[in-house]
Each structure stands twice: as structure tokens, then as C-alpha cells.
Design an enzyme around this catalytic site. Structure first.
Site, PDB file in Angstrom:
ATOM      1  N   LYS A 107      81.625 -45.525   4.289  1.00 32.17           N
ATOM      2  CA  LYS A 107      81.708 -45.658   2.836  1.00 32.17           C
ATOM      3  C   LYS A 107      82.465 -44.494   2.238  1.00 32.17           C
ATOM      4  CE  LYS A 107      78.798 -45.467  -1.177  1.00 32.17           C
ATOM      5  NZ  LYS A 107      77.577 -44.990  -1.703  1.00 32.17           N
ATOM      6  N   CYS A 114      68.976 -39.826  -6.247  1.00 30.89           N
ATOM      7  CA  CYS A 114      69.824 -39.465  -7.396  1.00 30.89           C
ATOM      8  C   CYS A 114      69.520 -40.252  -8.675  1.00 30.89           C
ATOM      9  CB  CYS A 114      71.303 -39.566  -7.031  1.00 30.89           C
ATOM     10  SG  CYS A 114      71.806 -41.112  -6.259  1.00 30.89           S
ATOM     11  N   LYS A 123      79.438 -41.154   5.062  1.00 31.62           N
ATOM     12  CA  LYS A 123      79.587 -41.332   3.620  1.00 31.62           C
ATOM     13  C   LYS A 123      80.342 -40.128   3.068  1.00 31.62           C
ATOM     14  CE  LYS A 123      77.083 -41.813  -0.717  1.00 31.62           C
ATOM     15  NZ  LYS A 123      75.828 -42.132  -1.397  1.00 31.62           N
TER      16      LYS A 123
HETATM   17  C1  PBG Z   1      73.672 -43.085  -4.228  1.00 27.52           C
HETATM   18  C2  PBG Z   1      74.800 -44.031  -3.991  1.00 27.52           C
HETATM   19  C3  PBG Z   1      76.105 -43.975  -4.496  1.00 27.52           C
HETATM   20  C4  PBG Z   1      76.740 -45.136  -4.087  1.00 27.52           C
HETATM   21  C5  PBG Z   1      75.832 -45.839  -3.313  1.00 27.52           C
HETATM   22  N1  PBG Z   1      74.646 -45.138  -3.252  1.00 27.52           N
HETATM   23  C6  PBG Z   1      76.754 -43.007  -5.411  1.00 27.52           C
HETATM   24  C7  PBG Z   1      76.972 -41.631  -4.969  1.00 27.52           C
HETATM   25  O1  PBG Z   1      76.710 -41.265  -3.831  1.00 27.52           O
HETATM   26  O2  PBG Z   1      77.395 -40.875  -5.823  1.00 27.52           O
HETATM   27  C8  PBG Z   1      78.155 -45.498  -4.440  1.00 27.52           C
HETATM   28  C9  PBG Z   1      78.445 -46.950  -4.441  1.00 27.52           C
HETATM   29  C10 PBG Z   1      79.664 -47.373  -5.166  1.00 27.52           C
HETATM   30  O3  PBG Z   1      80.477 -46.582  -5.679  1.00 27.52           O
HETATM   31  O4  PBG Z   1      79.852 -48.586  -5.235  1.00 27.52           O
HETATM   32  N2  PBG Z   1      73.563 -42.066  -3.317  1.00 27.52           N
HETATM   33 ZN    ZN Z   2      72.111 -40.436  -4.089  1.00 23.44          ZN
END
Ligand code: PBG
Ligand code: ZN
Length: 331
Positions: free
Chosen positions: A255, A128, A202
Site C-alpha cells: 500500500k 489514528c 505500507k
Molecule cells: C490508517 C489508514 C490509512 C489508510 C488506511 N488505513 C491512512 C494513513 O495511514 O494515513 C489510507 C487509505 C487510503 O488512502 O485509501 N492507518
Molecule cells: Zn493509523
């Protein structure tokens, strides 16, 4: 434990064991230790750069030299590991920066391993931050995020991190089959001993808001709900974790952490794997914001919150407050 077991001891007086600090310390069930902490760091090209992230007080986008300072401070405080995120100079539709040999994360890993060889370097493996559209995979014309073609790029990114000297790779994209894809690519390239920490459960979460400012990775259209999990689903989270373990994950992650403590508890209880809780950006920012207003005691609330994750079963705590927490634990 049954209610009956309490009933059998009518003279049980729980306050006996709360009489003094020493007594309380003796019977404390769960502990926070610096050993469990991981500090996320955001690195971007430049020199002497400490770009504040307005929604995350105390967190910065750092040039490699400043990242090293931050990493050293954390390490000196007792934090054993950092988790690296890169902000590339240019983005494109195939996330070239994610697997470039001289990409920002690859450079940062080499620098960290050279200067602080004992500090564990975990790399976030995702696309991303490197995609012009900000999604975690390849996007086709109609805007759909493609699964299998994305796996190849993710595997390349993981191998490039391994080649740079990373200690652990952590795929966070939520494409199906990515742990297997990473494991196969790592093994083929001779990295049989590279551990995979999978962002296994996640969830699509509004708690990632501040992170997307920090990593400049907000999706330019749509959202991440076609690949990240629905926050309502606990059974599905168990399947996701089981699948990642079958595919070769060495450690698993839940997460966000605070709003998903039930998932954390179940994952640790069911699988018994080394389990990480990622206390994400907004969990940090909410505490910082309320503390700045004088409404809460930052240190006490932070410690209580992280302890709740340990109690729920987390072995590893990923938190933007890692360095502060490590220092607080000593004072
Ligand atoms: C990327 C990623 C994200 C986070 C960790 N790796 C953002 C998302 O998935 O949009 C979020 C971490 C945080 O909010 O502290 N894939
Ligand atoms: Zn990502």
C-alpha cells in the site's frame, strides 16, 4: 524466457493471437474478477447519514443503516468482502473508541454479520481515527510515537473486533511487532482461527490525502514518517513483509498499489503469500477527477489500473470502486 527463444522462431507473428475478441480472450494471461475485490467503507454514528467526501466522489461517511445498504449493493454485485473504518464520536489520547465494546466499528461488524452473514468483514486495526492527535500510536510528551505501549491498544482493538464477529483483522499502524502482538492476544482469547491481513509494506504516502478527509484522521502535528515506510526503500519492504509473515500474518498487503507495483511484484514472487494491493484514496480520486473533466474514460482507466495490480501479482484488490467494478465485469 530468453531473447533466444524468440529468435528460434523467425516466423513468430504475435498478431496471430490478436485477431478476434474470442482469440484474445483465449490467450489472456491475467483477469479481473469480482472475487478479488474488497470495498472499504467509512462508518459513523447516526441514522440515514450519507455524508459525501468531497475529495472522493461517490464515497461517503455512512451511518450503520446506510452502510448496510452500501454493503448489500456491493455484495449483490458480487463483491465478497468489505473493509471497515470507523469515525468515533469522540477522540482521546488513548484511542478508547478503537477497542470500546460498543464502538462504532464493533457495532457495524455485528450489524453486518447479522444481516449479511456471507459477506466477509475485514476490520482495519489502527488508532489514528480514535486519537485526538491523529497518530497511529500513543504519543509521548515530546511528540514521539511510542511503539510497545501502542501494541497493547492495537491488540485490544483486534480482540474487540473479533468479539464483535469480524472475519479478518487488518493492522495498518506500522508499529514494530504488531502482528505478533495481535496473534498472541487473539490466540489467548480463543480466536485461533482469526486470520490477520497485515499492511506489511505500507509507505508514508501523499496518496492517502483524501482518505484522511474521509476518516478524519489527519495527524494534528508532524507526519507519519517515523512509522510508515520511506517510499524509496524496496529492500526494506521485503524485510517488513518477511517479519510480518514470521510473526504470523496470513495475508500481506502492499500500500499504495499503483506507485508501488514493483514492490507488489517482488512480494508475491518472493513469498507467494496471499497478497493484497490497496489502491488507495488518491488513486481513486485522480481517476474520478480526470473522468469528471472528460479527459479519460473512467471505466477503462479503472479496469486497466486494477489489471496492472493483478499482473504485478495481487490476489486481492482493495478499491473504493469495488462495487462499480463488479457491476462492470458483468456488463
Ligand atoms: C490508517 C489508514 C490509512 C489508510 C488506511 N488505513 C491512512 C494513513 O495511514 O494515513 C489510507 C487509505 C487510503 O488512502 O485509501 N492507518
Ligand atoms: Zn493509523
Amino acid at each position: 524466457m530468453s531473447l533466444n527463444s524468440v529468435g528460434q522462431f523467425p516466423n513468430y507473428r504475435p498478431r496471430r493471437l490478436r485477431q478476434s475478441p474470442a482469440m484474445r480472450r483465449l490467450v489472456q494471461e491475467t483477469r479481473l474478477s469480482a472475487d478479488q475485490l474488497v470495498l472499504p467503507l467509512f462508518v459513523r454514528a447516526g441514522k440515514k447519514l450519507r455524508q459525501p467526501i468531497s475529495s472522493m466522489p461517490g464515497v461517503f461517511q455512512l451511518s450503520p443503516d446506510e452502510m448496510l445498504v452500501e454493503a448489500r449493493n456491493a455484495h449483490d454485485a458480487g463483491v465478497p468482502a468489505v473493509l471497515l473504518f470507523g469515525i468515533p464520536e469522540t477522540k482521546d489520547a488513548k484511542a478508547s473508541g478503537a477497542y470500546a465494546q460498543n464502538g462504532i466499528v464493533q457495532k457495524a461488524v455485528r450489524l453486518l454479520k447479522k444481516e449479511l452473514p456471507d459477506l466477509l468483514v475485514i476490520t482495519d486495526v489502527c488508532l489514528c481515527e480514535y486519537m485526538s492527535h491523529g497518530h497511529c500510536g500513543i504519543v509521548e510528551a515530546r511528540g514521539r510515537v511510542l511503539n510497545d505501549p501502542s501494541l497493547k491498544l492495537l491488540a485490544r482493538a483486534a480482540v474487540s473486533h473479533a468479539e464483535a464477529g469480524a472475519d479478518i483483522v487488518a493492522p495498518s499502524d506500522m508499529m514494530d511487532g504488531r502482528v505478533r502482538a495481535l496473534r498472541e492476544a487473539l490466540d489467548t482469547n480463543g480466536f485461533l482461527d482469526m486470520p490477520i491481513l497485515s499492511y506489511a509494506a505500507k509507505f508514508a504516502s501523499a496518496y492517502y490525502g483524501p482518505f484522511r478527509e474521509a476518516a478524519e484522521s489527519a495527524p494534528q502535528f508532524g507526519d507519519r514518517r517515523s512509522y510508515q515506510m520511506n517510499g524509496a526503500n524496496a529492500e526494506e519492504a521485503m524485510r517488513e513483509v518477511a517479519m510480518d509473515i514470521q510473526e504470523g500474518a496470513d495475508m500481506v498487503m502492499v500500500k499504495p498499489a499503483l506507485a508501488y507495483l514493483d514492490i507488489l511484484y517482488r512480494v508475491k514472487t518472493e513469498f507467494g503469500y496471499p497478497t493484497a494491493a490497496y489502491s488507495v484514496s488518491a488513486e481513486y480520486s485522480m481517476i474520478k477527477a480526470a473522468a469528471a473533466k472528460g479527459w479519460i474514460d473512467e471505466r477503462a482507466v479503472m479496469m486497466e489500473t486494477l489489471l496492472s495490480m493483478r499482473r504485478a501479482g495481487a490476489d486481492i484488490l482493495i478499491t473504493y470502486a469495488a462495487a462499480d467494478v463488479a457491476r462492470w465485469l458483468k456488463s
